[in-house]
Design a protein around this motif. Structure first.
Motif, short mmCIF file in Angstrom:
data_model
loop_
_atom_site.label_atom_id
_atom_site.label_comp_id
_atom_site.label_asym_id
_atom_site.label_seq_id
_atom_site.Cartn_x
_atom_site.Cartn_y
_atom_site.Cartn_z
N VAL A 50 0.74 -1.24 0.06
CA VAL A 50 0.06 0.00 -0.09
C VAL A 50 1.00 1.17 -0.09
N ARG B 133 -3.11 0.26 -3.88
CA ARG B 133 -2.76 -1.02 -3.62
C ARG B 133 -2.35 -2.13 -4.38
N VAL C 202 0.40 -6.53 9.24
CA VAL C 202 0.38 -5.21 8.59
C VAL C 202 1.38 -4.45 8.96
N ARG D 224 1.34 -7.52 4.78
CA ARG D 224 1.22 -6.45 4.11
C ARG D 224 2.13 -5.30 4.43
N VAL E 154 2.61 -1.30 4.22
CA VAL E 154 2.11 0.13 3.94
C VAL E 154 3.27 1.05 4.36
N LEU F 121 -1.98 5.90 9.88
CA LEU F 121 -1.76 4.79 9.23
C LEU F 121 -2.24 3.64 10.15
N ARG G 213 -5.99 3.54 10.59
CA ARG G 213 -6.57 3.23 9.41
C ARG G 213 -6.35 1.83 8.75
N GLU G 214 -5.05 1.21 8.91
CA GLU G 214 -4.71 -0.02 8.08
C GLU G 214 -4.83 -1.05 9.29
#
Length: 545
Positions: free
Chosen positions: A31, A36, A235, A261, A263, A276, A279-280
């Motif tokens: 991301v 994405r 994440v 993932r 970011v 972030l 949010r993520e």
């Protein structure tokens, strides 16, 4: 959680994203600024960049310099270069004329790929100055610079102006020139023992040296993910520079090896990190003391952001001066894990195991991972030292650098005949099996005949009212040769004087350890890995002497 044995035998770095795409094709991999990529899409980007590299003539063993900010193109290009059997050469965006010239010439770079502008730094203008390109005509889309005979191509990863350079779109357009199946053929020809990248030492005491690393570092990454419990549900907030081995070979590898993932941020900004995480629903952070202090401070001012998703923070520890902030992160954010490593070891070779105590997280640097041997030697006698006795850290394992590129003398100084890397770092092995990193030997201050650790003085001064940050270095002295000098970042509204420091230290440490100079400074200069740039402080002392 990733099992080392589930990966193909003898994996190579360039095919790591392809294996991840096979396992988790539709999982989110990356991301960046709202865009994405799934693992399938990430691997497609890498494959296209690999074809474009072949299309502009990059061959097996060619050195490709990456002078880029931390954006997706860096990740695409890094894996693409290595996939086709070329060698990636990451360059710090903080480099200036002498360092750029040194790396491009001494490391025989055939291709330079750069971001034209990084913050206030005009890298394209700096490259033109170093290479003298304003007076060099382009021929057939190639560059020819007499002082840099290996250099053939320049690519701009973003819009910019530079003689002879390919734009990003033109570069990708060369993908059509690659023969069908050529990327796969080249990838299969890569051996785990081939050189994959040349990482630059920090240059804290001189020009950077190029440490040659092969594909064996993947095994270290797999062991580290297992030790620290990384999983495909993780994440990872990624604000560490990709040109540095911590950001590239630790955090990026962790995520791809486990299907997590990333970011990605192109620079550290505490406010954006906190937003972030919320949010993520991020689960991990990787960083140094300055990063965590700023994150905690912003979080305090903005309690509307939820940081409860965090489960783990990688925070290299060991020196007593860091123990307070490590404990604070454990108390207020999430458990931390430590690690010790350097460029020559292809990042951290120790890791904090699950179930570690707070003391082990805050005052130790992890335990050796499988296949890693550590020794602590007396630097004067060369003898092995018992637990709790500080000495030089030596490392031996399968993933050490093979040497410094075209520097046999420096290689022989660092790697002995038995395969041990002499790190120049001071540390000790605790009775519980954890390593504790204590600092660089070259940073020790020789006051008369006494050795003084800057970390000891820094730890004390951080307890002094009005001191927000501090770094202690050696100042020349005509009688004692060296004495401690403290660079202090005062807290808001505070003033820190030499007299106040002397009063605070008296009776707490030996008189020869008390700083003889105190210099107030707005911010400590730091290297890309977050460490204090002590050479810059010593140079400032010399200027004001």
């Amino acid at each position: 959680m990733t099992d080392v044995d589930n990966w193909p035998p003898n994996p190579t770095i360039g095919l790591m994203p392809a294996e991840a795409a096979r396992r988790w094709p539709d999982r989110e991999a990356l991301v960046f600024e709202g865009r994405r990529w799934t693992y399938r899409e990430l691997d497609d980007e890498i494959a296209r960049a690999a074809r474009a590299l072949i299309g502009i003539g990059v061959g097996r063993g060619d050195h490709v310099a990456l002078w880029l900010s931390s954006k997706p193109q860096f990740i695409f290009l890094f894996f693409a270069i290595i996939r086709i059997g070329a060698v990636a050469v990451p360059m710090s965006t903080r480099y200036r004329r002498i360092e750029v010239e040194h790396v491009l010439r001494k490391l025989d770079c055939a291709v330079l790929i750069l971001t034209p502008q990084v913050g206030p730094a005009d890298l394209a203008a700096l490259a033109r100055e170093v290479l003298g390109l304003d007076a060099t005509p382009a021929a057939g889309g190639k560059v020819a610079v007499a002082d840099f005979p290996a250099l053939r191509r320049i690519v701009l990863a973003e819009p910019g102006d530079m003689p002879g350079a390919l734009s990003w779109d033109d570069f990708l357009g060369h993908a059509d020139a690659a023969p069908e199946g050529e990327v796969a053929r080249r990838a299969q020809a890569v051996s785990p023992d081939d050189m994959a990248l040349i990482c630059q030492t920090s240059g804290s005491t001189g020009l950077p040296k190029g440490a040659m690393l092969n594909h064996r570092v993947i095994r270290l990454g797999l062991d580290r993910t297992a030790a620290q419990g990384f999983a495909e549900s993780d994440v990872h907030i990624h604000f560490l520079p990709l040109f540095h081995s911590f950001g590239l070979l630790v955090l990026t590898f962790h995520s791809i090896l486990t299907g997590g993932r990333i970011v990605l941020l192109d620079r550290f900004d505490a406010a954006e990190v906190v937003r972030l995480v919320d949010r993520e629903k991020a689960t991990t952070l990787h960083g140094f003391d300055t990063h965590y202090r700023d994150i905690l401070a912003f979080g305090d001012r903005h309690p509307e952001y939820d940081l409860g998703s965090l489960r783990f923070a990688l925070f290299p520890a060991g020196p007593e001066s860091l123990s307070g902030i490590v404990e604070e992160v454990n108390r207020r954010l999430c458990p931390t894990g430590s690690g010790y490593g350097l460029t020559e070891t292809s990042t951290t070779v120790t890791a904090t195991p699950g179930g570690a105590t707070l003391d082990q997280r805050a005052r130790a640097s992890g335990m050796p991972m499988p296949g890693v041997e550590l020794r602590i030697l007396d630097p004067d006698t060369g003898r092995d030292l018992p637990p709790d006795a500080p000495g030089e850290i030596l490392v031996r394992y399968y993933g050490l650098m093979t040497g410094y590129y075209k520097q046999p003398g420096a290689t022989a100084e660092a790697l002995d005949a038995a395969g041990w890397l002499h790190t120049g770092d001071m540390g000790l092995l605790r009775p519980d099996g954890h390593l504790r990193y204590l600092g660089r030997y070259k940073d020790l201050i020789k006051v008369g005949g006494e050795s003084v650790s800057p970390a000891e003085i820094e730890h004390l001064l951080l307890r002094m009212e009005g001191v927000a940050e501090v770094a202690v270095v050696a100042a020349p002295d005509p009688r004692l040769r060296e004495v401690p000098a403290a660079f202090v970042v005062p807290g808001p509204g505070a003033t820190v004087t030499l007299e106040a420091v002397e009063r605070f230290c008296t009776g707490q440490i030996a008189s020869y350890k008390v700083p003889r100079r105190v210099i107030s400074i707005d911010a400590l200069p730091r290297l890309p890995d977050g460490k204090v740039f002590r050479r810059a402080l010593r140079e400032r002392l010399a200027e004001t002497a």
